[in-house]
Scaffold this motif. Sequence first.
Motif, PDB file in Angstrom:
ATOM      1  N   ILE A  22       0.861  -1.181   0.000  1.00 21.09           N
ATOM      2  CA  ILE A  22       0.000   0.000   0.000  1.00 21.09           C
ATOM      3  C   ILE A  22       0.903   1.237   0.000  1.00 21.09           C
ATOM      4  O   ILE A  22       1.752   1.407   0.868  1.00 21.09           O
ATOM      5  N   ARG A  23       0.702   2.069  -1.024  1.00 19.47           N
ATOM      6  CA  ARG A  23       1.513   3.269  -1.205  1.00 19.47           C
ATOM      7  C   ARG A  23       0.755   4.462  -0.643  1.00 19.47           C
ATOM      8  O   ARG A  23      -0.447   4.599  -0.864  1.00 19.47           O
ATOM      9  N   MET A  24       1.448   5.320   0.065  1.00 22.90           N
ATOM     10  CA  MET A  24       0.802   6.463   0.703  1.00 22.90           C
ATOM     11  C   MET A  24       1.740   7.655   0.685  1.00 22.90           C
ATOM     12  O   MET A  24       2.900   7.542   0.296  1.00 22.90           O
ATOM     13  N   LYS A  25       1.246   8.814   1.110  1.00 21.38           N
ATOM     14  CA  LYS A  25       2.090  10.001   1.211  1.00 21.38           C
ATOM     15  C   LYS A  25       3.180   9.778   2.259  1.00 21.38           C
ATOM     16  O   LYS A  25       2.930   9.130   3.279  1.00 21.38           O
ATOM     17  N   PRO A  26       4.331  10.378   2.067  1.00 24.45           N
ATOM     18  CA  PRO A  26       5.387  10.236   3.084  1.00 24.45           C
ATOM     19  C   PRO A  26       4.917  10.675   4.469  1.00 24.45           C
ATOM     20  O   PRO A  26       5.282  10.054   5.471  1.00 24.45           O
ATOM     21  N   GLU A  27       4.061  11.698   4.552  1.00 25.99           N
ATOM     22  CA  GLU A  27       3.595  12.144   5.865  1.00 25.99           C
ATOM     23  C   GLU A  27       2.747  11.071   6.545  1.00 25.99           C
ATOM     24  O   GLU A  27       2.761  10.936   7.767  1.00 25.99           O
ATOM     25  N   THR A  28       1.958  10.359   5.721  1.00 27.08           N
ATOM     26  CA  THR A  28       1.126   9.290   6.287  1.00 27.08           C
ATOM     27  C   THR A  28       2.013   8.162   6.784  1.00 27.08           C
ATOM     28  O   THR A  28       1.823   7.625   7.873  1.00 27.08           O
ATOM     29  N   LEU A  29       2.989   7.830   5.966  1.00 28.15           N
ATOM     30  CA  LEU A  29       3.912   6.756   6.366  1.00 28.15           C
ATOM     31  C   LEU A  29       4.626   7.128   7.667  1.00 28.15           C
ATOM     32  O   LEU A  29       4.865   6.263   8.535  1.00 28.15           O
ATOM     33  N   ALA A  30       4.905   8.404   7.818  1.00 32.17           N
ATOM     34  CA  ALA A  30       5.565   8.832   9.055  1.00 32.17           C
ATOM     35  C   ALA A  30       4.667   8.578  10.268  1.00 32.17           C
ATOM     36  O   ALA A  30       5.141   8.183  11.337  1.00 32.17           O
ATOM     37  N   LEU A  31       3.362   8.774  10.094  1.00 34.93           N
ATOM     38  CA  LEU A  31       2.430   8.506  11.190  1.00 34.93           C
ATOM     39  C   LEU A  31       2.405   7.012  11.522  1.00 34.93           C
ATOM     40  O   LEU A  31       2.363   6.624  12.688  1.00 34.93           O
ATOM     41  N   VAL A  32       2.422   6.192  10.486  1.00 34.51           N
ATOM     42  CA  VAL A  32       2.433   4.745  10.705  1.00 34.51           C
ATOM     43  C   VAL A  32       3.703   4.356  11.451  1.00 34.51           C
ATOM     44  O   VAL A  32       3.674   3.589  12.414  1.00 34.51           O
ATOM     45  N   LYS A  33       4.802   4.906  10.988  1.00 38.68           N
ATOM     46  CA  LYS A  33       6.087   4.533  11.568  1.00 38.68           C
ATOM     47  C   LYS A  33       6.184   4.974  13.032  1.00 38.68           C
ATOM     48  O   LYS A  33       6.648   4.220  13.895  1.00 38.68           O
ATOM     49  N   ARG A  34       5.713   6.158  13.308  1.00 39.46           N
ATOM     50  CA  ARG A  34       5.756   6.664  14.668  1.00 39.46           C
ATOM     51  C   ARG A  34       4.961   5.744  15.596  1.00 39.46           C
ATOM     52  O   ARG A  34       5.388   5.396  16.679  1.00 39.46           O
ATOM     53  N   GLY A  35       3.790   5.358  15.119  1.00 37.81           N
ATOM     54  CA  GLY A  35       2.935   4.483  15.921  1.00 37.81           C
ATOM     55  C   GLY A  35       3.580   3.144  16.194  1.00 37.81           C
ATOM     56  O   GLY A  35       3.497   2.606  17.301  1.00 37.81           O
ATOM     57  N   SER A  36       4.237   2.590  15.195  1.00 39.02           N
ATOM     58  CA  SER A  36       4.795   1.259  15.366  1.00 39.02           C
ATOM     59  C   SER A  36       5.904   1.260  16.393  1.00 39.02           C
ATOM     60  O   SER A  36       6.100   0.290  17.125  1.00 39.02           O
ATOM     61  N   ALA A  37       6.622   2.341  16.424  1.00 37.67           N
ATOM     62  CA  ALA A  37       7.724   2.414  17.370  1.00 37.67           C
ATOM     63  C   ALA A  37       7.209   2.631  18.786  1.00 37.67           C
ATOM     64  O   ALA A  37       7.717   2.066  19.738  1.00 37.67           O
ATOM     65  N   LYS A  38       6.170   3.416  18.926  1.00 39.05           N
ATOM     66  CA  LYS A  38       5.794   3.811  20.269  1.00 39.05           C
ATOM     67  C   LYS A  38       4.351   3.437  20.617  1.00 39.05           C
ATOM     68  O   LYS A  38       4.089   2.671  21.503  1.00 39.05           O
ATOM     69  N   LYS A  39       3.407   3.991  19.945  1.00 39.07           N
ATOM     70  CA  LYS A  39       2.008   3.733  20.302  1.00 39.07           C
ATOM     71  C   LYS A  39       1.147   3.975  19.075  1.00 39.07           C
ATOM     72  O   LYS A  39       1.572   4.609  18.122  1.00 39.07           O
ATOM     73  N   GLY A  40      -0.063   3.474  19.118  1.00 36.18           N
ATOM     74  CA  GLY A  40      -0.937   3.599  17.963  1.00 36.18           C
ATOM     75  C   GLY A  40      -0.436   2.647  16.893  1.00 36.18           C
ATOM     76  O   GLY A  40      -0.039   3.061  15.805  1.00 36.18           O
ATOM     77  N   ASP A  41      -0.485   1.362  17.195  1.00 36.70           N
ATOM     78  CA  ASP A  41       0.272   0.366  16.452  1.00 36.70           C
ATOM     79  C   ASP A  41      -0.495  -0.136  15.212  1.00 36.70           C
ATOM     80  O   ASP A  41      -1.110  -1.193  15.224  1.00 36.70           O
ATOM     81  N   VAL A  42      -0.434   0.629  14.122  1.00 35.83           N
ATOM     82  CA  VAL A  42      -1.106   0.257  12.879  1.00 35.83           C
ATOM     83  C   VAL A  42      -0.613  -1.105  12.387  1.00 35.83           C
ATOM     84  O   VAL A  42      -1.413  -1.972  12.006  1.00 35.83           O
ATOM     85  N   ILE A  43       0.661  -1.298  12.403  1.00 35.49           N
ATOM     86  CA  ILE A  43       1.264  -2.522  11.874  1.00 35.49           C
ATOM     87  C   ILE A  43       0.800  -3.749  12.660  1.00 35.49           C
ATOM     88  O   ILE A  43       0.427  -4.776  12.077  1.00 35.49           O
ATOM     89  N   GLY A  44       0.794  -3.639  13.975  1.00 30.70           N
ATOM     90  CA  GLY A  44       0.382  -4.776  14.807  1.00 30.70           C
ATOM     91  C   GLY A  44      -1.074  -5.143  14.584  1.00 30.70           C
ATOM     92  O   GLY A  44      -1.441  -6.322  14.555  1.00 30.70           O
TER      93      GLY A  44
END
Lengths: 159, 159, 159, 159, 159, 159
Positions: free
Chosen positions: C35-57
Amino acid sequence: MKQTLTHFDAAGHAHMVDIADKAVTHRVAVARGSIRMKPETLALVKRGSAKKGDVIGIARIAAIQGAKRTADLIPLCHPIPITRVAVELEIDEAASTVHCTATVECDGKTGVEMEALTAVQVGLLTVYDMCKAADRGMVIEQVRLLEKHGGKSGSFVAA
Amino acid sequence: MKQTLTHFDAAGHAHMVDIADKAVTHRVAVARGSIRMKPETLALVKRGSAKKGDVIGIARIAAIQGAKRTADLIPLCHPIPITRVAVELEIDEAASTVHCTATVECDGKTGVEMEALTAVQVGLLTVYDMCKAADRGMVIEQVRLLEKHGGKSGSFVAA
Amino acid sequence: MKQTLTHFDAAGHAHMVDIADKAVTHRVAVARGSIRMKPETLALVKRGSAKKGDVIGIARIAAIQGAKRTADLIPLCHPIPITRVAVELEIDEAASTVHCTATVECDGKTGVEMEALTAVQVGLLTVYDMCKAADRGMVIEQVRLLEKHGGKSGSFVAA
Amino acid sequence: MKQTLTHFDAAGHAHMVDIADKAVTHRVAVARGSIRMKPETLALVKRGSAKKGDVIGIARIAAIQGAKRTADLIPLCHPIPITRVAVELEIDEAASTVHCTATVECDGKTGVEMEALTAVQVGLLTVYDMCKAADRGMVIEQVRLLEKHGGKSGSFVAA
Amino acid sequence: MKQTLTHFDAAGHAHMVDIADKAVTHRVAVARGSIRMKPETLALVKRGSAKKGDVIGIARIAAIQGAKRTADLIPLCHPIPITRVAVELEIDEAASTVHCTATVECDGKTGVEMEALTAVQVGLLTVYDMCKAADRGMVIEQVRLLEKHGGKSGSFVAA
Amino acid sequence: MKQTLTHFDAAGHAHMVDIADKAVTHRVAVARGSIRMKPETLALVKRGSAKKGDVIGIARIAAIQGAKRTADLIPLCHPIPITRVAVELEIDEAASTVHCTATVECDGKTGVEMEALTAVQVGLLTVYDMCKAADRGMVIEQVRLLEKHGGKSGSFVAA
């Protein structure tokens, strides 16, 4: 207290109660329950939540999805247009327990008590499933309705 | 006790555990739980069971169906070819409680503990649903695995 | 290449193909999509995965559960006794994309390609759902079978 | 663009977002995606659609049913009272591709983007399933939201 | 004829019968039923099948999917690894009727009679649904088991 | 009588009909059907209903749950917010038959005829399942809509 069970008609036959004439109101229900385990098991859950192997996060998702399956599971429940589900799981080291609290809301003709209770049960079962290789003696306990608001019967708050 | 949770891989990611190399053996699990209510509510349940408005019979059917929904509800459970489900509900007047005991069996590569526990939970939730107009303060308690047999980890019998 | 589609009989009527005479073998399928998205969106996903708001999980859990729903969703699929599901999601900043890879295994009479593809699709849809308030222009792309092994038709490995 | 993902609360915990205060409005979403295959495979699909072995017709039904399963599949989706589902599949010989477009409508408090996307995914997976004996190298691509209307966030039309 | 119903234990309680000790054999069941309608309605069905608006094709798909839902619908049915489902629908102008015949097969410990009957019922209900705007007086009739083979109780062929 | 089937668009493609512009009205549907069996089988059913082994009670629960699964089973049905389900089963010794009558109500934009018919079919299938070890020759017959009220097309009462 009602002297009869509303899920049965005058002949004693089960039915899905007629709610057509009830008002659409905003309804909230909060349920809670716990799963008690060995301190070593709780330590595994806690470690996972902090770093990896996120038991708590997975149980939360399962609980939210469980709320949506209530009318599939409980024979006489109406299908309900849920507007919100929030599930909290807390690690209680003093009691060697994980507590699960679910809040469900809807705008509808009947309440969401069963949805909140089902969410709690599925959340706690999911904790059991993920920890059972380490500890088969875990006990789910104190699953109950904490409060509900909305509808003709008004508010209930557990003693 | 295992020092890790098997539902997570080395990176901490949840997975449905690989059971391909496990032997197909006969497996049995027995789970049990209870719902405590006011004596007046229990009297309504008891009256129905004897004559009409059969709470106990409906909860038994819901519990049996619940066992079949386990893999739908619990994220990391495998689908399992259940060969038997039996559910007993007993009215315990001394404790003002209904007890629910579920026995599930399969010939498979993984156990049926979750199926037995899910059956108990759905059975008790169904009792709650049918009695809630009379008593919202009922509490589900002591839901646990009583015993399981079969498979590499062998037998477990609750203390 | 076969000159006919096996899901239709000689009269052109759809059927669930007879697999009774096929051997029970171990089968594996691996599927992948992005799934391709804007870099800003990907940044939100990445932030969540590292700390909280775990989209990936959460997407991983949804994908695993999706594999189990395959026969419910795809009309002519057989119900299959899945023995393993593993799902990886990777954040690819260069491509501003999340990749999802699902591996499904069974011991059965037919393959698990559809289960692996369904897991990928549900995983990617779940990422979409959780990010859509930030970015409705995300695109799911390159969903395909990477490889499959086992069964009479043997192995397939994508070019 | 929102700087946070709404499916997580302030503590980073996933929840089903509260939509009780949102207005009931008419909502429409259109999604689209494609499956690319060998020209010989497409010829089989085309032949069936004209005469017998109707891949296109079966994929359309599966897609419509898939829209109804969205809240079962996507963990944080609300159950939604869908009022219309229409699904078109087009054979594009120039691109050796089948395109699938789904339109979903409701009168509700939240949109039907996920329902439209899920319909497309299930439709394309069904094409894959029915053609896979002939061609395992098919690729699902360009699954995206084309447009959505209704609700507070207003209209979205893909670039 | 058996003098008791096997779905109840000695105490009269419903259970999912223990099939663990039954042999895995190949099992086949064929069921059939009909829906009678006005000749004008049948003409609409027939026209669609020949050209467009394919009632028959959609009912066939729904019937195949219905077979897979049997254990969800019928409380005491075991989940069964179906290996084949074939469904025929015939337009009988003389009787102003559509006939639906379903054949289901498995390699298992219990038979597939209920799967075949459920497929027929869902197929006929789907015809009803698609024609009901034209004719609400349609009647579903003569739904029965034609034959079954395999298992300890041997073959049954309807008189 | 309408000269076209509304479940197909102008091109002959199946769709879930647009009901957005229809009024929300109170709707009722009553359906009925029967299962004919040997007098000895009916005697077993009757004995159970009076004392233990309650075929009738279980079929009633299955029928109520079946009504809730209608949109899952019938491809083009809308999901509907059912407000009431009542199911009666009568033992008719003169006809050696069990009759099943289901009444379903909703406040919605489309009718509940399919829900009432599905409830009847699942109820009768459940009777078949529980009696089949004693009698495989049972026949389900005369499943039809008795009446429906509400909505633009007004009332229908079977002749």
